[in-house]
Design an enzyme around this catalytic site. Structure first.
Site, PDB file in Angstrom:
ATOM      1  N   SER A   8       0.857  -1.192   0.000  1.00  0.00           N
ATOM      2  CA  SER A   8       0.000   0.000   0.000  1.00  0.00           C
ATOM      3  C   SER A   8       0.889   1.236   0.000  1.00  0.00           C
ATOM      4  O   SER A   8       1.787   1.359   0.843  1.00  0.00           O
ATOM      5  CB  SER A   8      -0.874   0.005   1.252  1.00  0.00           C
ATOM      6  N   HIS A  31      -1.320  -1.307  -4.197  1.00  0.00           N
ATOM      7  CA  HIS A  31      -2.570  -1.048  -3.468  1.00  0.00           C
ATOM      8  C   HIS A  31      -2.705   0.454  -3.211  1.00  0.00           C
ATOM      9  O   HIS A  31      -1.831   1.071  -2.607  1.00  0.00           O
ATOM     10  CB  HIS A  31      -2.518  -1.821  -2.144  1.00  0.00           C
ATOM     11  N   ASP A  33      -5.055   3.357  -1.568  1.00  0.00           N
ATOM     12  CA  ASP A  33      -6.138   3.599  -0.610  1.00  0.00           C
ATOM     13  C   ASP A  33      -6.827   4.927  -0.923  1.00  0.00           C
ATOM     14  O   ASP A  33      -6.260   5.994  -0.715  1.00  0.00           O
ATOM     15  CB  ASP A  33      -5.564   3.622   0.810  1.00  0.00           C
ATOM     16  N   MET A  35      -9.541   7.506   0.042  1.00  0.00           N
ATOM     17  CA  MET A  35     -10.309   7.897   1.238  1.00  0.00           C
ATOM     18  C   MET A  35     -10.944   9.255   1.026  1.00  0.00           C
ATOM     19  O   MET A  35     -10.314  10.161   0.474  1.00  0.00           O
ATOM     20  CB  MET A  35      -9.373   7.972   2.446  1.00  0.00           C
ATOM     21  N   HIS A  64      -8.536   0.461  -3.401  1.00  0.00           N
ATOM     22  CA  HIS A  64      -9.343   0.165  -2.205  1.00  0.00           C
ATOM     23  C   HIS A  64     -10.146   1.419  -1.881  1.00  0.00           C
ATOM     24  O   HIS A  64      -9.586   2.395  -1.373  1.00  0.00           O
ATOM     25  CB  HIS A  64      -8.396  -0.238  -1.056  1.00  0.00           C
ATOM     26  N   MET A  66     -12.385   3.584   0.154  1.00  0.00           N
ATOM     27  CA  MET A  66     -12.985   3.836   1.469  1.00  0.00           C
ATOM     28  C   MET A  66     -13.775   5.123   1.339  1.00  0.00           C
ATOM     29  O   MET A  66     -13.370   6.191   1.813  1.00  0.00           O
ATOM     30  CB  MET A  66     -11.882   3.922   2.535  1.00  0.00           C
ATOM     31  N   MET A 135     -10.638  -6.509   6.457  1.00  0.00           N
ATOM     32  CA  MET A 135      -9.814  -5.486   7.116  1.00  0.00           C
ATOM     33  C   MET A 135      -9.371  -6.010   8.476  1.00  0.00           C
ATOM     34  O   MET A 135     -10.189  -6.505   9.256  1.00  0.00           O
ATOM     35  CB  MET A 135     -10.613  -4.194   7.322  1.00  0.00           C
ATOM     36  N   ASP A 173      -5.773  -6.708   5.003  1.00  0.00           N
ATOM     37  CA  ASP A 173      -5.227  -5.349   4.930  1.00  0.00           C
ATOM     38  C   ASP A 173      -5.286  -4.716   6.317  1.00  0.00           C
ATOM     39  O   ASP A 173      -6.363  -4.621   6.914  1.00  0.00           O
ATOM     40  CB  ASP A 173      -6.078  -4.539   3.930  1.00  0.00           C
TER      41      ASP A 173
HETATM   42  C1  DX5 Z   1      -5.919   1.358   6.007  1.00  0.00           C
HETATM   43  C2  DX5 Z   1      -5.543   1.009   4.594  1.00  0.00           C
HETATM   44  C3  DX5 Z   1      -4.369   0.142   4.476  1.00  0.00           C
HETATM   45  C4  DX5 Z   1      -3.103   0.733   5.042  1.00  0.00           C
HETATM   46  C5  DX5 Z   1      -2.305  -0.402   5.593  1.00  0.00           C
HETATM   47  O1  DX5 Z   1      -7.167   1.941   6.028  1.00  0.00           O
HETATM   48  O2  DX5 Z   1      -6.618   0.353   3.953  1.00  0.00           O
HETATM   49  O3  DX5 Z   1      -4.164  -0.278   3.133  1.00  0.00           O
HETATM   50  O4  DX5 Z   1      -2.302   1.385   4.111  1.00  0.00           O
HETATM   51  O5  DX5 Z   1      -1.215   0.113   6.255  1.00  0.00           O
HETATM   52  P1  DX5 Z   1      -0.411  -0.775   7.303  1.00  0.00           P
HETATM   53  O6  DX5 Z   1       0.116  -1.948   6.530  1.00  0.00           O
HETATM   54  O7  DX5 Z   1       0.652   0.135   7.794  1.00  0.00           O
HETATM   55  O8  DX5 Z   1      -1.381  -1.183   8.355  1.00  0.00           O
HETATM   56 ZN    ZN Z   2      -6.180  -0.547   1.979  1.00  0.00          ZN
END
Ligand code: DX5
Ligand code: ZN
Length: 222
Positions: A8, A31, A33, A35, A64, A66, A135, A173
């Site tokens: 990620s 990956h 994220d 948000m 991903h 969110m 998650m 994740d």
């Molecule tokens: C959190 C994200 C993850 C995050 C994981 O909401 O979906 O993808 O980047 O980071 P680590 O591996 O540091 O937990």
């Molecule tokens: Zn993620």
């Protein structure tokens, strides 16, 4: 398909993402994220970043989402070049329609579950999905502590996939590291997202190899 490691970029240097991608040549996916500061209390990337990243690398982009209103926005991420699009079931009004839309737009369709969302109610959706994301932290931030309470759900998801004979991938994740990845692989996960474990490492690509080795060993023993 075997074990896949999907770094990620949430913990990467946002000012130089192209260079960050060059540090992880052996990653299977990238990956990203997304948000919206609404579904989660953090704000990151939109379709334009996905488009720029997919033009900058030959590795496939795993988006991903969110975001609230996933139904209305997911297609834009397929158009932007994501090869896999994950929506949160908690944010989707019509997950079956949405998964079909993502697939017909040409991407893999994936559904994510927050730590408190059970997998059993979604058993009948499995044939509509290319991947389920469990998650293992509350979504929103990198660098959080792995939640062991999610392990039974990983196991349960794998059981349901076996029962239905589907080829659905099972992604984890959140808090995935050298210390936690074996537990996830033993429970049946086969796609591993790792943010801080990879990008905080001195040699991120060597970390990918180390994570892969641990996960492969644990899956073989299971
Ligand atoms: C959190 C994200 C993850 C995050 C994981 O909401 O979906 O993808 O980047 O980071 P680590 O591996 O540091 O937990
Ligand atoms: Zn993620």
């Amino acid at each position: 398909m075997g074990i896949q490691i999907t770094p990620s970029i949430l913990t990467a240097d946002f000012a130089d993402l192209g260079a960050e991608l060059a540090r992880i040549p052996s990653s299977d996916w990238i990956h990203v994220d997304v948000m919206d500061n609404h579904f989660v209390p953090n704000l990151t990337f939109g379709p334009r970043t996905i488009e720029a990243l997919s033009n900058a690398t030959s590795r496939p982009i795993d988006a991903h989402l969110m975001i609230t209103d996933a139904d209305r926005n997911a297609a834009a991420y397929v158009e932007a070049g994501a090869a896999s699009v994950t929506f949160h079931v908690e944010a989707a009004t019509a997950p079956v329609r949405l998964a079909r839309e993502i697939r017909s737009a040409g991407a893999r369709a994936s559904m994510a579950l927050r730590p408190a969302t059970p997998v059993d109610p979604y058993e009948d959706l499995l044939p509509e999905l290319d991947m389920v994301l469990i998650m293992t932290v509350e979504p929103g931030f990198g660098g959080q502590k792995f939640l062991d309470l999610c392990l039974p759900k990983i196991r349960r998801a794998r059981e349901l996939m076996d029962k239905h004979g589907v080829e659905t991938w099972l992604q984890v994740d959140g808090g995935v590291s050298l210390e936690t990845i074996e537990r996830c692989a033993e429970a049946g996960a086969d796609v591993f997202v790792a943010g801080s474990a990879v990008f905080d490492a001195e040699d991120p690509d060597a970390m990918i190899a180390a994570l892969r080795e641990k996960a492969t060993g644990a899956a073989d023993r299971a």
